[in-house]
Design an enzyme around this catalytic site. Sequence first.
Site, PDB file in Angstrom:
ATOM      1  N   ASP A  30       0.950  -1.091  -0.055  1.00 18.22           N
ATOM      2  CA  ASP A  30       0.174  -0.165  -0.029  1.00 18.22           C
ATOM      3  C   ASP A  30       1.039   1.452  -0.014  1.00 18.22           C
ATOM      4  O   ASP A  30       2.140   0.905   0.435  1.00 18.22           O
ATOM      5  CB  ASP A  30      -1.085  -0.015   1.093  1.00 18.22           C
ATOM      6  CG  ASP A  30      -2.444   0.653   0.902  1.00 18.22           C
ATOM      7  OD1 ASP A  30      -3.210  -0.062   0.723  1.00 18.22           O
ATOM      8  OD2 ASP A  30      -2.233   1.918   0.696  1.00 18.22           O
ATOM      9  N   CYS A 281     -20.256   0.015  -3.737  1.00 19.68           N
ATOM     10  CA  CYS A 281     -20.196  -0.833  -4.933  1.00 19.68           C
ATOM     11  C   CYS A 281     -21.729  -0.726  -5.705  1.00 19.68           C
ATOM     12  O   CYS A 281     -21.302  -0.427  -7.000  1.00 19.68           O
ATOM     13  CB  CYS A 281     -20.031  -2.206  -4.518  1.00 19.68           C
ATOM     14  SG  CYS A 281     -18.402  -2.751  -3.903  1.00 19.68           S
ATOM     15  N   LYS A 284     -21.874   2.532  -7.625  1.00 19.15           N
ATOM     16  CA  LYS A 284     -20.686   3.037  -8.616  1.00 19.15           C
ATOM     17  C   LYS A 284     -20.942   1.888  -9.841  1.00 19.15           C
ATOM     18  O   LYS A 284     -20.776   2.140 -10.720  1.00 19.15           O
ATOM     19  CB  LYS A 284     -19.533   2.587  -7.768  1.00 19.15           C
ATOM     20  CG  LYS A 284     -18.119   2.832  -8.594  1.00 19.15           C
ATOM     21  CD  LYS A 284     -16.948   2.802  -7.725  1.00 19.15           C
ATOM     22  CE  LYS A 284     -16.901   1.342  -7.341  1.00 19.15           C
ATOM     23  NZ  LYS A 284     -15.420   0.984  -7.759  1.00 19.15           N
TER      24      LYS A 284
HETATM   25  C1  UDX Z   1     -22.221  -5.735  -2.690  1.00 17.57           C
HETATM   26  C2  UDX Z   1     -22.362  -7.055  -2.982  1.00 17.57           C
HETATM   27  O1  UDX Z   1     -23.410  -7.688  -2.172  1.00 17.57           O
HETATM   28  C3  UDX Z   1     -21.198  -7.746  -3.046  1.00 17.57           C
HETATM   29  O2  UDX Z   1     -21.209  -9.022  -3.727  1.00 17.57           O
HETATM   30  C4  UDX Z   1     -20.177  -7.011  -4.048  1.00 17.57           C
HETATM   31  O3  UDX Z   1     -18.763  -7.522  -3.857  1.00 17.57           O
HETATM   32  C5  UDX Z   1     -19.920  -5.538  -3.184  1.00 17.57           C
HETATM   33  O4  UDX Z   1     -21.358  -4.929  -3.334  1.00 17.57           O
HETATM   34  P1  UDX Z   1     -21.879  -4.320  -0.227  1.00 17.57           P
HETATM   35  O5  UDX Z   1     -21.756  -2.985  -0.818  1.00 17.57           O
HETATM   36  O6  UDX Z   1     -20.876  -4.742   1.109  1.00 17.57           O
HETATM   37  O7  UDX Z   1     -21.844  -5.738  -1.033  1.00 17.57           O
HETATM   38  O8  UDX Z   1     -23.349  -4.440   0.648  1.00 17.57           O
HETATM   39  P2  UDX Z   1     -24.669  -5.337   0.573  1.00 17.57           P
HETATM   40  O9  UDX Z   1     -24.690  -6.454   1.579  1.00 17.57           O
HETATM   41  O10 UDX Z   1     -25.008  -6.079  -0.698  1.00 17.57           O
HETATM   42  O11 UDX Z   1     -25.737  -4.204   0.628  1.00 17.57           O
HETATM   43  C6  UDX Z   1     -25.785  -2.950  -0.214  1.00 17.57           C
HETATM   44  C7  UDX Z   1     -26.888  -2.343   0.117  1.00 17.57           C
HETATM   45  O12 UDX Z   1     -28.238  -2.747  -0.352  1.00 17.57           O
HETATM   46  C8  UDX Z   1     -27.037  -1.857   1.558  1.00 17.57           C
HETATM   47  O13 UDX Z   1     -27.317  -0.389   1.366  1.00 17.57           O
HETATM   48  C9  UDX Z   1     -28.061  -2.523   1.996  1.00 17.57           C
HETATM   49  O14 UDX Z   1     -28.602  -2.083   3.120  1.00 17.57           O
HETATM   50  C10 UDX Z   1     -29.020  -2.660   1.014  1.00 17.57           C
HETATM   51  N1  UDX Z   1     -29.841  -3.690   1.007  1.00 17.57           N
HETATM   52  C11 UDX Z   1     -29.383  -5.082   0.989  1.00 17.57           C
HETATM   53  C12 UDX Z   1     -31.305  -3.457   0.784  1.00 17.57           C
HETATM   54  O15 UDX Z   1     -31.710  -2.301   0.996  1.00 17.57           O
HETATM   55  N2  UDX Z   1     -32.213  -4.506   0.899  1.00 17.57           N
HETATM   56  C13 UDX Z   1     -31.957  -5.740   1.037  1.00 17.57           C
HETATM   57  O16 UDX Z   1     -32.591  -7.020   0.715  1.00 17.57           O
HETATM   58  C14 UDX Z   1     -30.276  -6.048   0.813  1.00 17.57           C
END
Ligand code: UDX
Length: 452
Positions: A30, A281, A284
Amino acid sequence: MRVAIIGTGYVGLTTCVAMAYLNHEVVGVDVDPKKLEALRRGKSPIHEPGIQKLLDQVGENVCFTDKLADAIANADIIMIAVGTPPKRDGDADASYVEEAARQVAQGLQPKRTYTLVVKSTVPIGTNRRVANVITRALSERQVKTKIHLASNPEFLQEGLALRGTFYPDRIVVGVEESEGVEALRRLYRPILEQTFEPPSFLPRREGYSLPPLITTDPTSAEMIKYAANTFLTLKISFINEIAGLCEKVGADVTEVSRGIGLDTRIGQRFLEAGLGWGGSCFPKDTAALLSVAGEYGYTMQIVQAAREVNWRQRQLIVEKLQSALKILRGRTIGILGLTFKPNTDDVREAPAMDIIRALIGRGAHVQAHDPIAIPHARKLLKGLDVAFEEDVYRLADGADALVLVTGWETYHSLDLAELGKRMNNRVLVDGRNFFVPDDAHAAGFVYMGVGR
Ligand code: UDX
């Protein structure tokens, strides 16, 4: 195997400690001196469950440096896991990935075999660009060495990153040559065959079956990552759109969600209605996918709609508060939870940030609580008049409404009656359908969920 991992963010660091745990020899690279200083002291610079415990455990199997050339010279596998922040046009910025590739190319030693893996989520076609960077640099240096280029997207969820690494649903490898596949098969063998002893705090779930290794071409691997993330956003936006109609017709979206999710063709996960998706994620990656499509004049209507629905969910809060309190100017609103989801300290693209800005824009006074992310939120909301409250009960003092934005587990034990006693108006907007409505009613609250 000897593994060098460039970038020690969520993905890079999780991979570092997991690979070290699997007895590979890992060097994390890093450029951030603060991060390196923490890591060298054995301290995780990120809040991710289990990372600190594994760091304590893996000892000499992992070390950290800013000397990329030294780190990669003797590596069998080099992974690029640097950030790909969004550009103004929505495309993901792959310049850090390309810069890392350039530096890798300068450090490769002659007459060796390397597998260079792109783990960052990159615009489609980046693999080819990385290949060009490497080939050009090697020819300029007149160095002959064998390099297999692979795209190996991660599917880690923040807060569950180690679980996703040790017990993935699948591992995707996009690579042209079979030697590259074999190198990655060797790296991931303990996971593919589940031969490792699970960390004490992360047992293997009963019924977990061995994850398949999906081997494909690099471009398809890059697309798999975008398509997977985008599909999940569609699911959430779909249930949110249904939630809106549930409110109108008097149905309960949590029941609807259960009722459709039990159909195995649909599946229960990612069907929780609420304020929608945020994080580093989903916003974006959907923007990047639209941007790639735009380069071909191709319109992705469903993806666009998912983003619009997601944006509307954030505005819902203001509407709900207006319907309960009529005038927001001069009202005090307490925000429960600032991160984009529980179990992370990440506030990037968190719904709470937009909701707070919108409420302040309407003249409300905002006080906010989060179990761990106040310092991060403070930075992001700099200049805005938000009162951050460490004590969740004090958040309720004089408040006209509380809004639950992030469903932190600790909020389950809140004494709603005590919160209510401290408030001017007992209004509870539950942005994640987190509370049991009857409990809120029993504590004297006007309760508003999403779609119920
Ligand atoms: C996500 C993907 O799940 C993962 O596979 C990828 O590598 C990176 O992006 P992450 O950003 O860590 O992971 O969050 P995630 O748990 O997927 O939740 C994303 C968003 O969706 C959160 O704001 C969560 O609150 C929202 N969400 C999730 C909902 O509103 N409803 C749901 O049923 C599930």
